[in-house]
Write an enzyme that holds these catalytic residues in place. Sequence first.
Site: not given
Lengths: 272, 272
Positions: B12-13, B75, B154, B186, B188
């Site tokens: 993932d990024s 991702c 985050e 996404c 997240h």
Amino acid sequence: MADRNSPIGVFDSGVGGLTVAREIMRQMPDERIVYFGDTARVPYGSKSCSTVIRFTRQIIRFLLTQDVKAIVIACNTATACALEAVEKEVEIPIVGVIHAGARTAVDSTKNGKIGIIGTEGTIRSGVYTRVMKEMREDIDVTGKPCPLLVPLVEEGLLHDSVTDEIASRYLSELKGKYIDTLVLGCTHYPLLRSTVGRLMGPEVTLVNPAYETALELKQILEGKDLLCGQESNDVEKYHFYVSDLAEKFTSFAASILPGQVKETKQINIEEY
Amino acid sequence: MADRNSPIGVFDSGVGGLTVAREIMRQMPDERIVYFGDTARVPYGSKSCSTVIRFTRQIIRFLLTQDVKAIVIACNTATACALEAVEKEVEIPIVGVIHAGARTAVDSTKNGKIGIIGTEGTIRSGVYTRVMKEMREDIDVTGKPCPLLVPLVEEGLLHDSVTDEIASRYLSELKGKYIDTLVLGCTHYPLLRSTVGRLMGPEVTLVNPAYETALELKQILEGKDLLCGQESNDVEKYHFYVSDLAEKFTSFAASILPGQVKETKQINIEEY
């Protein structure tokens, strides 16, 4: 070989450094500028210093291929992490955004209590505190990382209740410290100047390092007889390079520097 | 040479893909995993597809040095931009996070109206719409980019009035479209599942592509006789690599995968 008619190199992790480029354009309208925004790897603020130093070295190598006569690290995180490491490696003048802002803050405070807001990287580095304590030992510095302000600015929420709420949470800690001077220690923050000013109140002086840095650069160029002698004949005085051609750069640049960003070229910065 | 006892590569990024790794650990507890988070260049969501493809190729080259038997692009942005380009270049199975989630959404909708939330890169690519329309032509898909949700997650503001306000603004457009199914597009966003669920109401089914992707991967490994035959003798079953050793990765990983992230190694991904 760079001479007085060579451009000034200015770089940032992305768009924030354009506020510094804007001040250079205002204070030295004859100067040519090569701007680089590391949009492929933005943001720097949450990354470690060793990574930021590596990125900075690559960008300096790129700018030197453009025959710049001086370099401005128009990014607080990169200045905090990398200026000391790279200034020994480069023969032309290299200026960060921290020193001039710190000097102004130290000169402006009356009660010796200064606040700094910035990214996690900038605040964690403690560089503002160190630099200001070297200038005046008894200064009392409080740093506060404000990680969400950059994404909020980049989403254009400059005047918005959410930005007010987030800024208010970040600044409440500083209000309790009775600071009389606050450094906007991230190149995005001048765009939130009115919000921060309202929240801190009129008794707190806001310092914008972009303005002070352009002034410092002008003095350095004057001292080295490197100020541009004549108005540039170049059709385009300002050149913009990025590592990622995202639309965001163009639209954000257009809002900070209306009419000045005619073309943005993409380069692969990892090759430098 | 990779065999059934080789690890699964997941990347993932940054940290978001850990929600996918977590699902793989839950559904295939015997499997070994090599995770890579591109924390030096995070986020991908606001960058152009050509840059994301270049980053993806570098990461795949790194994972192949770890003898992985399959790769999961954990991702959405990298799947949207790069899966099609790279799947022809790799001989082992490579799975993105979009296809399985899209399939579940198409199977679950009753009124044919599906919403997708994701980063700018994912939504702009239109890949969810394309994939779902290939599955069922008359499907009506509405995508909504939610760029601020990643930084809010985050920063740990999972249950916070500001996150509620921002999510509510993003979702209000989807509420007007009478969707009955919403894809959390996404990695997240599963962490905001309760907020999104409350705002959309109980009549909207939320699809978590992390769960569906782990299921798809299991079926592919089974089909190719590549499921791990035995419990690993490896002292550490899970290995974590990042391109920047920021504290954020460790603290965030500890919250998503308590006790599983014992060590995180840094590599220079630009060398691959």
